[in-house]
Scaffold this active site. Structure first.
Site, PDB file in Angstrom:
ATOM      1  N   TYR A   1      32.982  51.153  46.847  1.00  0.00           N
ATOM      2  CA  TYR A   1      34.276  52.075  46.725  1.00  0.00           C
ATOM      3  C   TYR A   1      33.683  53.470  46.817  1.00  0.00           C
ATOM      4  O   TYR A   1      34.604  54.184  47.628  1.00  0.00           O
ATOM      5  CB  TYR A   1      34.881  51.721  45.318  1.00  0.00           C
ATOM      6  CG  TYR A   1      35.979  52.764  44.794  1.00  0.00           C
ATOM      7  CD1 TYR A   1      37.248  52.540  45.277  1.00  0.00           C
ATOM      8  CD2 TYR A   1      35.734  53.895  44.129  1.00  0.00           C
ATOM      9  CE1 TYR A   1      38.263  53.561  45.080  1.00  0.00           C
ATOM     10  CE2 TYR A   1      36.802  54.771  43.885  1.00  0.00           C
ATOM     11  CZ  TYR A   1      38.011  54.704  44.509  1.00  0.00           C
ATOM     12  OH  TYR A   1      39.084  55.591  43.988  1.00  0.00           O
TER      13      TYR A   1
ATOM     14  N   GLU B   1      50.941  43.949  30.156  1.00  0.00           N
ATOM     15  CA  GLU B   1      50.468  44.775  31.178  1.00  0.00           C
ATOM     16  C   GLU B   1      51.229  46.116  31.510  1.00  0.00           C
ATOM     17  O   GLU B   1      50.818  47.401  31.535  1.00  0.00           O
ATOM     18  CB  GLU B   1      50.102  44.123  32.465  1.00  0.00           C
ATOM     19  CG  GLU B   1      49.344  44.915  33.342  1.00  0.00           C
ATOM     20  CD  GLU B   1      49.017  44.210  34.885  1.00  0.00           C
ATOM     21  OE1 GLU B   1      48.700  44.901  35.626  1.00  0.00           O
ATOM     22  OE2 GLU B   1      49.436  42.949  34.723  1.00  0.00           O
TER      23      GLU B   1
ATOM     24  N   GLY C   1      43.387  47.169  46.420  1.00  0.00           N
ATOM     25  CA  GLY C   1      42.827  46.041  47.094  1.00  0.00           C
ATOM     26  C   GLY C   1      42.953  46.003  48.640  1.00  0.00           C
ATOM     27  O   GLY C   1      42.088  45.781  49.275  1.00  0.00           O
TER      28      GLY C   1
ATOM     29  N   LYS D   1      38.471  47.810  32.717  1.00  0.00           N
ATOM     30  CA  LYS D   1      38.525  49.015  32.029  1.00  0.00           C
ATOM     31  C   LYS D   1      38.578  49.031  30.445  1.00  0.00           C
ATOM     32  O   LYS D   1      39.536  48.131  29.984  1.00  0.00           O
ATOM     33  CB  LYS D   1      39.829  50.060  32.428  1.00  0.00           C
ATOM     34  CG  LYS D   1      39.609  50.469  33.759  1.00  0.00           C
ATOM     35  CD  LYS D   1      39.988  49.494  34.764  1.00  0.00           C
ATOM     36  CE  LYS D   1      41.568  49.531  34.854  1.00  0.00           C
ATOM     37  NZ  LYS D   1      41.791  48.420  36.046  1.00  0.00           N
TER      38      LYS D   1
ATOM     39  N   GLY E   1      41.914  43.807  34.980  1.00  0.00           N
ATOM     40  CA  GLY E   1      42.572  43.666  36.428  1.00  0.00           C
ATOM     41  C   GLY E   1      41.935  42.871  37.330  1.00  0.00           C
ATOM     42  O   GLY E   1      40.785  42.147  36.883  1.00  0.00           O
TER      43      GLY E   1
ATOM     44  N   SER F   1      40.425  43.849  39.943  1.00  0.00           N
ATOM     45  CA  SER F   1      38.998  44.188  40.489  1.00  0.00           C
ATOM     46  C   SER F   1      38.108  44.866  39.505  1.00  0.00           C
ATOM     47  O   SER F   1      36.897  44.961  39.439  1.00  0.00           O
ATOM     48  CB  SER F   1      39.527  45.579  41.480  1.00  0.00           C
ATOM     49  OG  SER F   1      40.315  45.024  42.437  1.00  0.00           O
ATOM     50  N   LEU F   2      38.573  45.484  38.399  1.00  0.00           N
ATOM     51  CA  LEU F   2      37.810  46.224  37.315  1.00  0.00           C
ATOM     52  C   LEU F   2      38.237  46.115  36.044  1.00  0.00           C
ATOM     53  O   LEU F   2      39.445  45.339  35.586  1.00  0.00           O
ATOM     54  CB  LEU F   2      37.983  47.692  37.400  1.00  0.00           C
ATOM     55  CG  LEU F   2      37.866  48.479  38.834  1.00  0.00           C
ATOM     56  CD1 LEU F   2      38.273  49.748  38.669  1.00  0.00           C
ATOM     57  CD2 LEU F   2      36.304  48.507  38.945  1.00  0.00           C
TER      58      LEU F   2
ATOM     59  N   ASP G   1      41.523  46.575  29.612  1.00  0.00           N
ATOM     60  CA  ASP G   1      42.466  46.202  30.689  1.00  0.00           C
ATOM     61  C   ASP G   1      41.686  45.391  31.747  1.00  0.00           C
ATOM     62  O   ASP G   1      40.842  46.110  32.288  1.00  0.00           O
ATOM     63  CB  ASP G   1      43.036  47.496  31.284  1.00  0.00           C
ATOM     64  CG  ASP G   1      43.780  47.507  32.439  1.00  0.00           C
ATOM     65  OD1 ASP G   1      44.083  46.187  32.641  1.00  0.00           O
ATOM     66  OD2 ASP G   1      44.335  48.216  33.053  1.00  0.00           O
TER      67      ASP G   1
END
Length: 269
Positions: A142, A74, A127, A16, A11, A13-14, A9
């Site tokens: 974070y 998604e 975000g 996974k 995205g 920001s990350l 996944d």
């Protein structure tokens, strides 16, 4: 032991990752900035594995790293993964329910049986936490932001209902927010801890308000929360859960909820 299937996944920001090895699922995540090292490790671990990609950067990953990879939508991946984790955790939801995916932004889905559809979206999410957190505290990590929030006091930044009614007793819970950040001009000496606690409170209250409206509109009584913004984020979980009795909805937090997209992609193979 060889890895045969991988779900990724990707995205905003990350990254996974979920992979199956020896009959068990394993999970890893990396900041998007560590994309090269993360996928380099993955290609060494499983050079011949089948790969399913999902998320906003899935097309980029397919082009640059996994030309033979399969892109799974998604929203389908998130819902498929959430339903899998519900069954894995032996949570039975036979009736209609709402999935709230708090990632970089937030999406709402209504699920009934094997059918699901996206009904709502908001730009408020992880975000927002990272962006406002950096602007208001100077901190960009974070985990550090969450740690600051744990000792912060939102009432030093937010105007609460009890502030407006003082010295009288308010007609509703006095700790509810009357106006986010309204004390910014009258209390400029608030701490970084207070300011990030206020940010998380604003995110949580916005999410629960929209979740309540989605539940009422779709005649649902249960909310399943997923997404990376909940990972290790007890202040946000506590904010959401604090409204359980008030709004009359059951709140469910999945243990591996941040990996719903990745596991949903893997299960498409």
């Amino acid at each position: 032991m060889s890895v045969q299937k991988i779900g990724i996944d990707a995205g905003g920001s990350l990254i996974k990752i979920a992979y199956e090895q020896s009959g068990s699922f394993h999970y890893r995540k990396y900041p998007i900035a560590d994309l090269d090292s993360a996928l380099g490790w993955l290609k060494m671990l499983a050079p011949d594995a089948a790969v399913a990609l999902t998320g906003g950067k899935s097309a980029l990953l397919k082009e640059q790293y996994f030309q033979r990879g399969f892109i799974f939508p998604e929203f389908d991946a998130a819902c498929t993964g959430a339903v899998y984790f519900l069954k894995d955790e032996q949570i039975n939801l036979d009736e209609k329910f709402i999935i709230v995916n708090i990632g970089t932004g937030t999406s709402w889905f209504v699920v009934e049986g094997s059918n699901y559809s996206r009904i709502l979206g908001s730009g408020i999410g992880g975000g927002t936490l990272m962006g406002l957190g950096a602007l208001l505290t100077g901190e960009t990590d974070y985990s550090r932001l969450i740690k600051l929030a744990e000792t912060g006091e939102k009432g030093n930044v937010d105007m609460l209902v009890k502030d407006i009614y003082f010295p009288q007793e308010p007609p509703i819970d006095g700790n509810l927010t009357a106006s986010n950040f309204a004390k910014g001009s009258i209390n400029p000496d608030s701490s970084s801890e207070d300011r990030i606690a206020s940010v998380i409170n604003m995110i949580g209250e916005t999410v629960i308000l929209l979740s309540m409206q989605a539940a009422v509109a779709n005649q649902a009584t249960k909310i399943v929360y997923i997404g990376s913004t909940l990972a290790g984020n007890e202040p946000l979980k506590q904010c959401l859960a604090s409204y359980k009795k008030m709004v009359g909805l059951e709140h469910i937090f999945l243990d591996h909820g941040e990996y719903c997209g990745a596991i949903g992609a893997l299960m498409s193979l």
